[in-house]
Design an enzyme around this catalytic site. Structure first.
Site, PDB file in Angstrom:
ATOM      1  N   LYS A  14       0.833  -1.202   0.000  1.00  0.00           N
ATOM      2  CA  LYS A  14       0.000   0.000   0.000  1.00  0.00           C
ATOM      3  C   LYS A  14       0.869   1.253   0.000  1.00  0.00           C
ATOM      4  CE  LYS A  14      -0.460  -0.092   5.045  1.00  0.00           C
ATOM      5  NZ  LYS A  14      -1.373  -0.099   6.194  1.00  0.00           N
TER       6      LYS A  14
ATOM      7  N   ARG B 136     -10.911   0.084  14.586  1.00  0.00           N
ATOM      8  CA  ARG B 136     -10.529   0.916  13.461  1.00  0.00           C
ATOM      9  C   ARG B 136     -11.289   0.478  12.211  1.00  0.00           C
ATOM     10  NH1 ARG B 136      -4.329   1.367  11.354  1.00  0.00           N
ATOM     11  NH2 ARG B 136      -4.880  -0.711  10.628  1.00  0.00           N
TER      12      ARG B 136
ATOM     13  N   TYR C 221      16.568  30.084   9.186  1.00  0.00           N
ATOM     14  CA  TYR C 221      15.450  30.832   9.747  1.00  0.00           C
ATOM     15  C   TYR C 221      15.529  30.939  11.261  1.00  0.00           C
ATOM     16  CZ  TYR C 221      12.851  30.775   5.320  1.00  0.00           C
ATOM     17  OH  TYR C 221      12.438  30.958   4.027  1.00  0.00           O
TER      18      TYR C 221
ATOM     19  N   MET D 110      11.644  24.534   3.434  1.00  0.00           N
ATOM     20  CA  MET D 110      10.883  23.773   2.447  1.00  0.00           C
ATOM     21  C   MET D 110      11.774  23.001   1.483  1.00  0.00           C
ATOM     22  SD  MET D 110       7.958  25.003  -0.275  1.00  0.00           S
ATOM     23  CE  MET D 110       6.832  25.551   1.007  1.00  0.00           C
TER      24      MET D 110
END
Length: 349
Positions: free
Chosen positions: A35, A130, A244, A292
């Site tokens: 998957k 679930r 940053y 990013m």
């Protein structure tokens, strides 16, 4: 950004599947969970490699994933869909010859009305809460469903990665009660259940993350290697900051490499503290915030900065990287971004 090198070792993948297969009796079939696009590595090459290793039953999350696997494998192998028969899945299930693992009375009715001659499996809820039929719903549907010969009856363990957790035995006992007298093959164990021993194996197991080099299979061979390109290097002085928010400040003259990868490529910001990149055997700490598209690495220890630094290698695998951000190897694998240029060793690609 596609100059990043994401290398997938299909020989290691096959070896891990075979090792997990060998943990159960010869009469137990070992399936393969492919998957999420083969755990982020590429459903087609991964599925073909596992078929070459001997897998004949595959598991996906959704019908669309099953179609990709069917196109890769052709007719023959069974492909089971964990989400069952969702509204709108009918044509795709029929087209690709997929087997839905029906999770509710509603899904059972939908499948019987839409594809009355098509195979199906049943998923039971043994306590994870679930997916799957709860015991009362299963009791009401059981005779009708079993009369139609489901190809598989399964459930899923919530705590298999903790072998001593009492939930494992609780779910095992519940599943045994729910499948007592069932002649169809039964399945409870994914990777953790396989490792936890024969009580959990039943007739079919579902090898998953362990095949891809992740826990809970601690002896797995590494499958994924990731090399990231260095764009630029610079010298900075004590007191200068990097990235940053001035999040890292040099306390000595330092050489900083700016490397092409970031959170858009699956490198989550939380992994920054403690994460290393490697030049051969030399570990170089990631410093400053992950942005990013870029990360910054302290390469002061190197006499020569290479064109690439390794983020995933034989020393720092997916689980070690995951630990740096408080998550699991599954998330690292499935988050590997689409900008990486994937290449494969071991044929089947």
């Amino acid at each position: 950004m596609t100059t990043s090198r994401l290398l997938i070792d299909l020989d290691a993948l096959r070896a891990n599947w075979r090792a997990l297969d060998a943990m159960s009796a010869p009469a137990v079939e070992t399936g393969a969970v492919v998957k999420a696009n083969g755990y982020g590595l590429g459903a087609a090459p991964v599925s073909r490699a596992l078929a070459e290793a001997g897998a004949r039953t595959f598991f996906v999350a959704a019908a669309e994933e099953g179609l990709a696997v069917r196109q890769a494998l052709g007719d023959g192998p069974a492909i089971h869909v964990f989400s069952g028969h969702m509204d709108g899945d009918t044509a795709l299930l029929a087209q690709a010859g997929l087997t839905p693992m029906l999770n509710s009375v509603e899904q059972f009715r939908r499948h019987r009305e839409a594809l009355p001659e098509a195979p199906f499996g049943i998923q039971l809820d043994s306590g994870m809460n679930r997916l799957g039929l709860e015991p009362a719903d299963w009791a009401a549907l059981r005779d009708e469903a079993l009369a139609l010969d489901p190809v598989l009856v399964m459930s899923h363990l919530a705590c298999a990665d903790e072998p001593e957790h009492p939930m494992n035995r609780q779910q095992l006992n519940c599943f045994r009660e729910m499948v007592a007298g069932v002649e169809a093959p039964c399945s409870l164990a994914a990777t953790g259940g396989i490792i936890n021993g024969p009580d959990y194996h039943f007739q079919v197991t579902r090898a998953g993350c362990g095949m891809y080099g992740g826990l809970p299979y601690a002896d797995a061979r590494p499958v994924v290697h990731l090399d990231l390109p260095v764009i630029q290097t610079r010298q900075i002085e004590p007191g200068e900051s990097v990235g940053y928010g001035n999040a890292w400040v040099a306390d000595r003259p330092s050489t900083i490499a700016t490397v092409a990868a970031g959170y858009a490529d699956g490198l989550h910001r939380l992994m920054a503290p403690g994460t290393m990149l490697y030049a051969g055997d030399t570990a170089c700490p990631l410093v400053g915030r992950i942005s990013m598209d870029l990360i910054t690495v302290d390469v002061t220890a190197l006499t020569e900065v290479p064109d690439y630094l390794a983020l995933l290698n034989d020393v720092q695998g997916v689980d070690r990287l995951a630990a740096n951000e408080g998550t699991i190897g599954y998330e690292i694998l499935t988050s590997l971004g689409g900008r990486y240029a994937r290449s494969f060793t071991g044929a089947a690609a």
